[in-house]
Design an enzyme around this catalytic site. Structure first.
Site, PDB file in Angstrom:
ATOM      1  CD  GLU A 193      -2.892   0.632   0.674  1.00  0.00           C
ATOM      2  OE1 GLU A 193      -3.149   1.439  -0.546  1.00  0.00           O
ATOM      3  OE2 GLU A 193      -4.338   1.000   1.106  1.00  0.00           O
ATOM      4  CG  ASP A 194      -0.678   4.902  -1.555  1.00  0.00           C
ATOM      5  OD1 ASP A 194      -1.456   4.543  -0.861  1.00  0.00           O
ATOM      6  OD2 ASP A 194      -1.429   5.604  -2.164  1.00  0.00           O
TER       7      ASP A 194
ATOM      8  CG  ASP B  44      -6.019   9.009   6.381  1.00  0.00           C
ATOM      9  OD1 ASP B  44      -6.124   9.480   7.017  1.00  0.00           O
ATOM     10  OD2 ASP B  44      -6.930   9.114   4.786  1.00  0.00           O
TER      11      ASP B  44
ATOM     12  CE  LYS C  61      -2.177  11.479   6.100  1.00  0.00           C
ATOM     13  NZ  LYS C  61      -3.946  12.055   4.825  1.00  0.00           N
TER      14      LYS C  61
ATOM     15  CG  PHE D 160      -3.395  15.438   0.932  1.00  0.00           C
ATOM     16  CD1 PHE D 160      -4.439  14.572   0.974  1.00  0.00           C
ATOM     17  CD2 PHE D 160      -3.302  16.133   0.527  1.00  0.00           C
ATOM     18  CE1 PHE D 160      -5.566  13.623   0.090  1.00  0.00           C
ATOM     19  CE2 PHE D 160      -3.462  15.216  -1.188  1.00  0.00           C
ATOM     20  CZ  PHE D 160      -4.610  14.808  -0.722  1.00  0.00           C
TER      21      PHE D 160
ATOM     22  CG  ASP E 246      -4.341  11.081  -6.616  1.00  0.00           C
ATOM     23  OD1 ASP E 246      -4.017  10.063  -5.986  1.00  0.00           O
ATOM     24  OD2 ASP E 246      -5.540  11.582  -6.812  1.00  0.00           O
TER      25      ASP E 246
ATOM     26  NE  ARG F 226      -2.321   8.713  -9.106  1.00  0.00           N
ATOM     27  CZ  ARG F 226      -3.102   8.047  -8.482  1.00  0.00           C
ATOM     28  NH1 ARG F 226      -2.629   7.964  -7.242  1.00  0.00           N
ATOM     29  NH2 ARG F 226      -4.177   8.063  -8.339  1.00  0.00           N
TER      30      ARG F 226
HETATM   31  P1  IMP Z   1      -8.382   4.936   4.114  1.00  0.00           P
HETATM   32  O1  IMP Z   1      -8.975   4.403   3.589  1.00  0.00           O
HETATM   33  O2  IMP Z   1      -8.586   6.073   5.333  1.00  0.00           O
HETATM   34  O3  IMP Z   1      -7.119   4.240   5.040  1.00  0.00           O
HETATM   35  O4  IMP Z   1      -7.433   5.353   2.707  1.00  0.00           O
HETATM   36  C1  IMP Z   1      -6.086   4.800   2.063  1.00  0.00           C
HETATM   37  C2  IMP Z   1      -6.104   5.475   0.635  1.00  0.00           C
HETATM   38  O5  IMP Z   1      -6.409   7.212   1.267  1.00  0.00           O
HETATM   39  C3  IMP Z   1      -4.533   5.689   0.806  1.00  0.00           C
HETATM   40  O6  IMP Z   1      -4.503   3.992  -0.361  1.00  0.00           O
HETATM   41  C4  IMP Z   1      -4.697   6.444  -0.554  1.00  0.00           C
HETATM   42  O7  IMP Z   1      -5.125   6.536  -1.839  1.00  0.00           O
HETATM   43  C5  IMP Z   1      -5.542   7.722   0.168  1.00  0.00           C
HETATM   44  N1  IMP Z   1      -5.621   8.756   0.770  1.00  0.00           N
HETATM   45  C6  IMP Z   1      -4.630   8.659   2.378  1.00  0.00           C
HETATM   46  N2  IMP Z   1      -4.560   9.653   2.589  1.00  0.00           N
HETATM   47  C7  IMP Z   1      -4.198   9.978   1.502  1.00  0.00           C
HETATM   48  C8  IMP Z   1      -3.228  11.686   1.281  1.00  0.00           C
HETATM   49  O8  IMP Z   1      -2.828  12.294   2.529  1.00  0.00           O
HETATM   50  N3  IMP Z   1      -2.763  11.470  -0.261  1.00  0.00           N
HETATM   51  C9  IMP Z   1      -2.854  11.005  -0.846  1.00  0.00           C
HETATM   52  N4  IMP Z   1      -3.796   9.719  -0.700  1.00  0.00           N
HETATM   53  C10 IMP Z   1      -4.173   9.712   0.369  1.00  0.00           C
END
Ligand code: IMP
Length: 179
Positions: free
Chosen positions: A103-104, A107, A135, A156, A163, A169
């Site tokens: 995963e990138d 969050d 995060k 962010f 992105d 990106r």
């Molecule tokens: P989660 O389901 O809230 O954990 O969100 C994960 C996804 O949200 C990641 O795979 C990203 O695609 C996107 N995301 C969350 N935070 C950021 C950020 O700061 N910048 C860009 N994409 C984010």
């Protein structure tokens, strides 16, 4: 590269330099090479955000390994099923495989929490999570991240695959929203 970048209507400032990221990617690859020394892991990279991280990491993996790239599509199910996530492009059988998700960023943890049970259902031998960023302060659904690059505040960020509304990106480092 300039230390400030305009992405669409917003200004971003440097947060993690290219070399800093590369050092962490190498550290993670070394850990995986050690932990999977006698295994043939299957990496599953989650698009779009993880493509640069997955590419840099996979080049440094020296055990026999496979990689596939999937996209997650999220839609609202019924009230009882809540948010449903489907994986597009998952063409491998995970049964008795040692699977590593790439995963990138984690969050809130919502995406992986909704998706992981579907992978578990296929009965992989092991399932670990590798994420470049986490995060922690934004956690709603706690996820155990087995290989983590950087714990970051609730900022962010864009760049290195991540992105802002589809753009940014291509930046070769990670940048944070400038206030
Ligand atoms: P989660 O389901 O809230 O954990 O969100 C994960 C996804 O949200 C990641 O795979 C990203 O695609 C996107 N995301 C969350 N935070 C950021 C950020 O700061 N910048 C860009 N994409 C984010």
């Amino acid at each position: 590269m300039a230390s400030m970048e305009q992405v669409l209507d917003k200004q971003f400032k440097s947060y993690l330099e290219k070399e800093t990221i590369q050092t962490e990617v190498e550290r993670i690859a070394n850990a995986i090479n050690t932990d999977y020394a006698d295994k043939n892991p299957l990496f599953i990279a989650i698009l779009n955000g993880s493509f640069m991280f997955a590419s840099d990491l996979f080049k440094l993996i020296h055990v026999p390994a496979e990689i596939c790239f999937i996209k997650l599509a999220s839609y609202r199910g019924t009230q009882s099923t809540g948010q449903v996530i489907t994986a597009i492009g998952l063409d491998r059988d995970l049964f008795e495989r040692d699977v590593i998700i790439i995963e990138d960023i984690v969050d809130t943890g919502k995406t992986l929490t909704a998706f992981l049970p579907q992978l578990q259902h296929q009965q992989p031998r092991s399932l670990r999570i590798c994420s470049l960023l986490h995060k922690k302060a934004a956690t709603v659904h706690p996820i155990q991240i087995d290989y983590l690059g950087f714990e970051i505040p609730d900022l962010f960020v864009v760049g290195y695959g991540l992105d802002y509304n589809g753009f940014g990106r291509n930046l070769n480092k990670i940048m944070q929203l400038a206030d």
